[in-house]
Write a protein that holds these residues in place. Structure first.
Motif, PDB file in Angstrom:
ATOM      1  N   GLN A 227       0.841  -1.203   0.000  1.00 41.21           N
ATOM      2  CA  GLN A 227       0.000   0.000   0.000  1.00 41.21           C
ATOM      3  C   GLN A 227       0.876   1.253   0.000  1.00 41.21           C
ATOM      4  O   GLN A 227       0.818   2.079   0.904  1.00 41.21           O
ATOM      5  N   ILE A 228       1.648   1.353  -1.047  1.00 44.27           N
ATOM      6  CA  ILE A 228       2.664   2.398  -1.117  1.00 44.27           C
ATOM      7  C   ILE A 228       2.059   3.802  -0.989  1.00 44.27           C
ATOM      8  O   ILE A 228       2.701   4.738  -0.519  1.00 44.27           O
ATOM      9  N   TRP A 229       0.756   3.936  -1.397  1.00 43.73           N
ATOM     10  CA  TRP A 229       0.095   5.248  -1.347  1.00 43.73           C
ATOM     11  C   TRP A 229       0.024   5.797   0.072  1.00 43.73           C
ATOM     12  O   TRP A 229      -0.146   6.991   0.248  1.00 43.73           O
ATOM     13  N   GLN A 230       0.174   4.932   1.033  1.00 38.93           N
ATOM     14  CA  GLN A 230       0.168   5.427   2.414  1.00 38.93           C
ATOM     15  C   GLN A 230       1.400   6.289   2.712  1.00 38.93           C
ATOM     16  O   GLN A 230       1.392   7.088   3.640  1.00 38.93           O
ATOM     17  N   TYR A 231       2.454   6.065   1.948  1.00 36.88           N
ATOM     18  CA  TYR A 231       3.714   6.788   2.211  1.00 36.88           C
ATOM     19  C   TYR A 231       4.129   7.701   1.064  1.00 36.88           C
ATOM     20  O   TYR A 231       4.700   8.753   1.279  1.00 36.88           O
ATOM     21  N   HIS A 232       3.866   7.255  -0.163  1.00 35.36           N
ATOM     22  CA  HIS A 232       4.355   7.987  -1.332  1.00 35.36           C
ATOM     23  C   HIS A 232       3.197   8.309  -2.264  1.00 35.36           C
ATOM     24  O   HIS A 232       2.497   7.409  -2.714  1.00 35.36           O
ATOM     25  N   LYS A 233       3.024   9.595  -2.579  1.00 30.85           N
ATOM     26  CA  LYS A 233       1.909   9.995  -3.444  1.00 30.85           C
ATOM     27  C   LYS A 233       2.321  10.149  -4.906  1.00 30.85           C
ATOM     28  O   LYS A 233       1.511  10.525  -5.749  1.00 30.85           O
ATOM     29  N   PHE A 234       3.601   9.910  -5.194  1.00 28.85           N
ATOM     30  CA  PHE A 234       4.059  10.071  -6.585  1.00 28.85           C
ATOM     31  C   PHE A 234       4.729   8.799  -7.088  1.00 28.85           C
ATOM     32  O   PHE A 234       5.609   8.252  -6.429  1.00 28.85           O
TER      33      PHE A 234
END
Ligand code: X2X
Length: 357
Positions: A227-234
């Protein structure tokens, strides 16, 4: 103990052993109760799901004679993911479902896949794996006591970060990025002016959570389960290099298997790899892999469009322009000067030939 007593003891032990052996089914003792397989990621990753599929198929195709247990998160290596090939070649671990990156410390030729902006699409990758390049790499494995069974996949690696879209080399300057401990990754990101730090995968997730790093690079099959979106938005989909996996066995033990077992395990490896590759490519190669999953494996993937899925999670997904690609190629030219001799000029040429076919 008198001599006679000792003799009697030995005779009794031998005869009771004989009785025991007779009582056992024909194949017991021939095979281990459990064959240990090392896998760097967890069971919810496409790669981990492929490892489970492999062990299930092996069980099925050997009529239950061979039981493989996957050990996830490099737990047999205390997280030291780059140690997998040594341990398998020494016979400490029986087999592996492993990334070529994690195999590269023992087989430098594996770095062919990590040359930045060299292999940039599935078609090229397939040409390499099933061409001369793949054949050479498999023969290198055989020289160090590893028996390759099938090409599987982690995927094309994409860069993610918490700061801004990466479109040009300038955007990445000064960014602190977690990279895998293989040295070509440090060289590539230093060439781009970033600040790469290497760490094992097991530590990387904590580093994302705690914001110790600004970003990292990994394929979709890793970005989704963490769930990378939890940490990185790009995320930049730049296919800058690819990370195949190989299913392999330690040669010492492999050679002792009877032929029918070897054939069954190989078939299982090929089938599991086809399934796992399709998971990793699903939604990234039009509908080719989605069809393979559905028609051949009767499997409905939960995330059929990973890019859209990331966007729905609030991630800004970028792609490089042709000028952007060229700028990154120029900025990483020094990596080729250093790494082609390590990979081998012949292998590099064969890879170019395979891709030109
Ligand atoms: O460590 C990584 O980044 C991973 C999970 O992709 C590999 O094992 C190469």
């Amino acid at each position: 103990m008198t001599r006679n007593c000792f003799k009697r003891g030995v005779i009794m032990t031998v005869s009771s052993l004989l009785v025991l052996m007779l009582a056992m089914p024909a194949n017991a003792g021939k095979f281990k109760k459990e064959y240990r397989m090392t896998v760097n990621v967890g069971p919810s990753f496409y790669w981990g799901m492929g490892a489970i599929k492999f062990s299930e198929l092996v069980k099925e195709k050997t009529g239950g004679k061979i039981n493989i247990k996957p050990y996830f998160g490099s737990s047999l290596l205390k997280g030291a993911q780059l140690k997998s090939p040594q341990m398998v070649s020494m016979g400490v671990i029986d087999c592996a479902f492993e990334s070529t990156i994690n195999t590269s410390p023992v087989i430098p030729e594996m770095n062919i896949f990590s040359l930045p902006f060299f292999i940039n699409n599935f078609e090229n990758l397939d040409k390499l794996e099933y061409g001369e390049t793949g054949r050479i790499i498999f023969s290198k494995m055989e020289k160090v006591g590893l028996t390759p069974l099938a090409w599987a996949e982690n995927g094309f690696r994409q860069v993610t970060n918490s700061k801004k879209p990466i479109l040009m080399p300038d955007d990445i300057k000064g960014m602190r990025l977690r990279v895998v401990g293989s040295p070509i990754f440090i060289d590539t990101f230093r060439a781009l002016g970033a600040d790469p730090v290497n760490m094992n995968w097991g530590d990387a997730q904590t580093a994302f959570q705690q914001g110790i790093v600004d970003g990292q690079e990994n394929p979709v099959g890793v970005l989704l389960p963490v769930q990378i979106w939890q940490y990185h938005k790009f995320v930049t989909f730049w296919n800058y290099l690819v990370d195949p996996c190989i299913i392999y066995w330690g040669t010492g033990a492999w050679n002792k298997f009877p032929d029918e077992i070897k054939t069954a395990i190989k078939e299982a490896a090929k089938e599991a790899a086809r399934f796992e590759k399709a998971l990793c490519r699903a939604g990234l190669d039009q509908d080719t892999s989605l069809k393979i999953l559905k028609n051949e494996f009767n499997y409905e993937i939960k995330i059929p469009d990973p890019v859209k899925y990331l966007e729905n999670k609030g991630v800004t997904v970028s792609r490089l322009s042709p000028e952007g690609v060229q700028a990154f190629i120029n900025a990483t030219a020094g990596v080729y000067d250093k790494w082609i001799p390590k990979v081998g000029k012949d292998l590099y040429e064969s890879a170019k030939n395979d891709m030109a076919k």
